[in-house]
Scaffold this motif. Structure first.
Motif, PDB file in Angstrom:
ATOM      1  N   LEU A  82      66.438  64.116 118.980  1.00  0.00           N
ATOM      2  CA  LEU A  82      67.273  65.312 119.039  1.00  0.00           C
ATOM      3  C   LEU A  82      68.603  64.989 118.381  1.00  0.00           C
ATOM      4  CD1 LEU A  82      65.666  67.498 120.451  1.00  0.00           C
ATOM      5  CD2 LEU A  82      65.258  65.337 121.647  1.00  0.00           C
ATOM      6  N   THR A  83      68.919  65.709 117.333  1.00  0.00           N
ATOM      7  CA  THR A  83      70.124  65.420 116.556  1.00  0.00           C
ATOM      8  C   THR A  83      70.611  66.668 115.824  1.00  0.00           C
ATOM      9  OG1 THR A  83      70.909  64.268 114.546  1.00  0.00           O
ATOM     10  CG2 THR A  83      68.557  64.526 114.765  1.00  0.00           C
ATOM     11  N   PRO A  84      71.939  66.831 115.698  1.00  0.00           N
ATOM     12  CA  PRO A  84      72.455  67.973 114.946  1.00  0.00           C
ATOM     13  C   PRO A  84      72.005  67.967 113.483  1.00  0.00           C
ATOM     14  CG  PRO A  84      74.260  66.782 116.041  1.00  0.00           C
ATOM     15  CD  PRO A  84      73.014  65.983 116.247  1.00  0.00           C
ATOM     16  N   GLY A 120      70.242  61.174 121.960  1.00  0.00           N
ATOM     17  CA  GLY A 120      71.398  60.353 121.625  1.00  0.00           C
ATOM     18  C   GLY A 120      72.622  60.818 122.384  1.00  0.00           C
ATOM     19  N   TYR A 172      77.240  59.923 122.413  1.00  0.00           N
ATOM     20  CA  TYR A 172      78.342  59.349 121.639  1.00  0.00           C
ATOM     21  C   TYR A 172      78.306  59.887 120.198  1.00  0.00           C
ATOM     22  CZ  TYR A 172      77.983  56.331 125.697  1.00  0.00           C
ATOM     23  OH  TYR A 172      77.869  55.876 126.972  1.00  0.00           O
ATOM     24  N   GLU A 173      78.969  59.210 119.282  1.00  0.00           N
ATOM     25  CA  GLU A 173      79.079  59.736 117.921  1.00  0.00           C
ATOM     26  C   GLU A 173      77.739  59.790 117.202  1.00  0.00           C
ATOM     27  OE1 GLU A 173      82.016  61.523 117.972  1.00  0.00           O
ATOM     28  OE2 GLU A 173      81.399  61.425 115.886  1.00  0.00           O
ATOM     29  N   ILE A 211      65.066  66.846 115.191  1.00  0.00           N
ATOM     30  CA  ILE A 211      65.132  68.260 115.563  1.00  0.00           C
ATOM     31  C   ILE A 211      66.502  68.599 116.127  1.00  0.00           C
ATOM     32  CG2 ILE A 211      64.176  70.027 117.101  1.00  0.00           C
ATOM     33  CD1 ILE A 211      61.475  68.629 116.909  1.00  0.00           C
ATOM     34  N   SER A 212      67.055  69.723 115.657  1.00  0.00           N
ATOM     35  CA  SER A 212      68.308  70.294 116.171  1.00  0.00           C
ATOM     36  C   SER A 212      67.992  71.563 116.942  1.00  0.00           C
ATOM     37  CB  SER A 212      69.231  70.632 114.997  1.00  0.00           C
ATOM     38  OG  SER A 212      70.246  71.549 115.400  1.00  0.00           O
ATOM     39  N   VAL A 213      68.793  71.897 117.937  1.00  0.00           N
ATOM     40  CA  VAL A 213      68.561  73.142 118.674  1.00  0.00           C
ATOM     41  C   VAL A 213      69.546  74.248 118.282  1.00  0.00           C
ATOM     42  CG1 VAL A 213      67.473  71.915 120.584  1.00  0.00           C
ATOM     43  CG2 VAL A 213      69.907  72.500 120.727  1.00  0.00           C
ATOM     44  N   GLY A 214      70.343  74.026 117.238  1.00  0.00           N
ATOM     45  CA  GLY A 214      71.211  75.110 116.786  1.00  0.00           C
ATOM     46  C   GLY A 214      72.519  74.592 116.236  1.00  0.00           C
ATOM     47  N   VAL A 226      78.125  72.387 118.534  1.00  0.00           N
ATOM     48  CA  VAL A 226      78.279  70.974 118.883  1.00  0.00           C
ATOM     49  C   VAL A 226      78.140  70.761 120.380  1.00  0.00           C
ATOM     50  CG1 VAL A 226      79.793  68.971 118.736  1.00  0.00           C
ATOM     51  CG2 VAL A 226      79.810  70.677 116.897  1.00  0.00           C
ATOM     52  N   LEU A 227      77.174  69.948 120.748  1.00  0.00           N
ATOM     53  CA  LEU A 227      76.995  69.519 122.137  1.00  0.00           C
ATOM     54  C   LEU A 227      77.483  68.084 122.254  1.00  0.00           C
ATOM     55  CD1 LEU A 227      73.400  70.959 122.588  1.00  0.00           C
ATOM     56  CD2 LEU A 227      75.534  71.960 123.385  1.00  0.00           C
ATOM     57  N   SER A 228      77.516  67.563 123.487  1.00  0.00           N
ATOM     58  CA  SER A 228      77.993  66.187 123.635  1.00  0.00           C
ATOM     59  C   SER A 228      76.855  65.183 123.665  1.00  0.00           C
ATOM     60  CB  SER A 228      78.875  66.056 124.874  1.00  0.00           C
ATOM     61  OG  SER A 228      78.289  66.692 125.961  1.00  0.00           O
ATOM     62  N   GLY A 229      75.622  65.633 123.634  1.00  0.00           N
ATOM     63  CA  GLY A 229      74.510  64.699 123.608  1.00  0.00           C
ATOM     64  C   GLY A 229      73.192  65.422 123.450  1.00  0.00           C
ATOM     65  N   PRO A 267      69.403  69.418 124.797  1.00  0.00           N
ATOM     66  CA  PRO A 267      68.356  69.757 123.815  1.00  0.00           C
ATOM     67  C   PRO A 267      66.969  69.229 124.201  1.00  0.00           C
ATOM     68  CG  PRO A 267      70.353  69.199 122.656  1.00  0.00           C
ATOM     69  CD  PRO A 267      70.623  68.923 124.113  1.00  0.00           C
TER      70      PRO A 267
HETATM   71  C1  9D3 Z   1      81.979  65.985 117.055  1.00  0.00           C
HETATM   72  C2  9D3 Z   1      81.019  64.926 116.723  1.00  0.00           C
HETATM   73  N1  9D3 Z   1      80.356  65.228 115.442  1.00  0.00           N
HETATM   74  C3  9D3 Z   1      81.189  64.708 114.343  1.00  0.00           C
HETATM   75  C4  9D3 Z   1      81.014  65.465 113.101  1.00  0.00           C
HETATM   76  C5  9D3 Z   1      79.045  64.627 115.354  1.00  0.00           C
HETATM   77  C6  9D3 Z   1      78.196  64.801 116.564  1.00  0.00           C
HETATM   78  C7  9D3 Z   1      77.655  63.694 117.195  1.00  0.00           C
HETATM   79  C8  9D3 Z   1      76.859  63.857 118.314  1.00  0.00           C
HETATM   80  C9  9D3 Z   1      77.934  66.050 117.077  1.00  0.00           C
HETATM   81  C10 9D3 Z   1      77.125  66.205 118.216  1.00  0.00           C
HETATM   82  C11 9D3 Z   1      76.609  65.102 118.832  1.00  0.00           C
HETATM   83  C12 9D3 Z   1      75.758  65.252 120.037  1.00  0.00           C
HETATM   84  N2  9D3 Z   1      74.738  66.296 119.859  1.00  0.00           N
HETATM   85  C13 9D3 Z   1      73.432  66.036 119.929  1.00  0.00           C
HETATM   86  O1  9D3 Z   1      73.025  64.931 120.205  1.00  0.00           O
HETATM   87  C14 9D3 Z   1      72.489  67.104 119.619  1.00  0.00           C
HETATM   88  C15 9D3 Z   1      72.699  68.453 119.203  1.00  0.00           C
HETATM   89  C16 9D3 Z   1      73.881  69.232 118.980  1.00  0.00           C
HETATM   90  O2  9D3 Z   1      75.039  68.810 119.177  1.00  0.00           O
HETATM   91  N3  9D3 Z   1      73.726  70.523 118.537  1.00  0.00           N
HETATM   92  C17 9D3 Z   1      72.514  71.063 118.323  1.00  0.00           C
HETATM   93  N4  9D3 Z   1      71.388  70.392 118.504  1.00  0.00           N
HETATM   94  C18 9D3 Z   1      71.493  69.101 118.951  1.00  0.00           C
HETATM   95  S1  9D3 Z   1      70.203  68.095 119.238  1.00  0.00           S
HETATM   96  C19 9D3 Z   1      71.139  66.824 119.664  1.00  0.00           C
END
Ligand code: 9D3
Length: 235
Positions: A91-93, A117, A119-120, A135-138, A141-144, A148
């Motif tokens: 799960l990642t943006p 994940g 943190y950054e 996969i992103s859910v949208g 910005v979430l914190s982790g 998701p």
């Molecule tokens: C403010 C931090 N960002 C810098 C450009 C990067 C960032 C790192 C980690 C942004 C969000 C995250 C944590 N988010 C997820 O792990 C995540 C997520 C999301 O934030 N939005 C939509 N889908 C997902 S899936 C995992």
């Protein structure tokens, strides 16, 4: 009885999953033996003595980056708990947007391994070596990745055969009216008793018992709302 779908979730916050997933439809599905999930703490696999799972980013900048080694070893250990191959999902943006089509595809698989994940971010080398689907859910910005991951489990589990009774909508959804592009329309408004609440009446058409008229009214409402709120679904 079919073998339950196995879902493993790797996270630094493994305790968050059970309270949410044990409620509602996912909880019922587990009780019925249709799905099982196991949350594993990535930190438990850190081979350093402080169980450190993250470190400061090379090149500088804010936040922390998740280490390769704990996540790699955690994945290997968890995958060895069951002979079936797991579809790895991070799960990642930066991932492919989650859609109902993708959810339907995932619901056909025997085993999912979700990586949440925090943190950054995660050291890119372990992502390369794990080669997960991302996969992103949208686009917000979430914190982790924990929320998701729960969202994905919820969306997948309700599609498993036997999870929803005939009353509910996974089946109904697949027959629901669609727009020209084959995308489903937004739902129509719903009403129940009382017939008047705070001076507001239930639309007369729903009271009359003319099922043909009701069906036509609902379709009109669906088209009007979709046009108004989500024109992209009609494009
Ligand atoms: C403010 C931090 N960002 C810098 C450009 C990067 C960032 C790192 C980690 C942004 C969000 C995250 C944590 N988010 C997820 O792990 C995540 C997520 C999301 O934030 N939005 C939509 N889908 C997902 S899936 C995992």
């Amino acid at each position: 009885m079919p073998t339950p779908l196995r879902i493993d979730i790797l996270s630094l916050f493994p305790e968050v999953f059970d309270p949410v997933l044990s409620s509602s439809i996912t909880g019922r599905a587990r009780k019925a033996g249709l799905v099982e999930w196991f949350a594993t703490d990535i930190r438990d696999f850190a081979d350093n003595k402080h169980s450190k799972a993250d470190d400061r980013p090379f090149g500088g900048g804010p936040g922390m980056v998740m280490l390769c080694q704990p996540l790699w070893d955690c994945t290997a250990a968890v995958e060895a708990l069951d002979a079936r191959p797991a579809t790895r999902i991070l799960l990642t943006p930066q991932g492919e947007p989650l859609t109902q089509r993708l959810v339907e595809e995932l619901a056909t698989l025997p085993r999912l391994l979700l990586i949440a994940g925090h943190y950054e971010g995660i050291d890119e080398r372990v992502i390369t070596k794990l080669a997960p689907r991302e996969i992103s859910v949208g686009d917000y910005v979430l914190s982790g990745g924990e929320i998701p991951a729960m969202l994905l489990v919820d969306a997948v589990v309700r599609l498993l055969p036997g999870v929803l009774g005939h009353e509910d909508s996974a089946v109904e959804d697949s027959f629901a009216p669609r727009g020209p592009g084959g995308k489903p329309l937004l739902d129509c408004p719903h009403y129940t008793r009382p017939r008047v609440w705070e001076g507001m009446e239930v639309p007369e058409v729903l009271i009359g018992g003319d099922h043909e008229r009701v069906a036509r009214w609902r379709l009109e409402q669906m088209l009007a709302r979709t046009t108004q709120r989500r024109p992209d679904l009609l494009a």
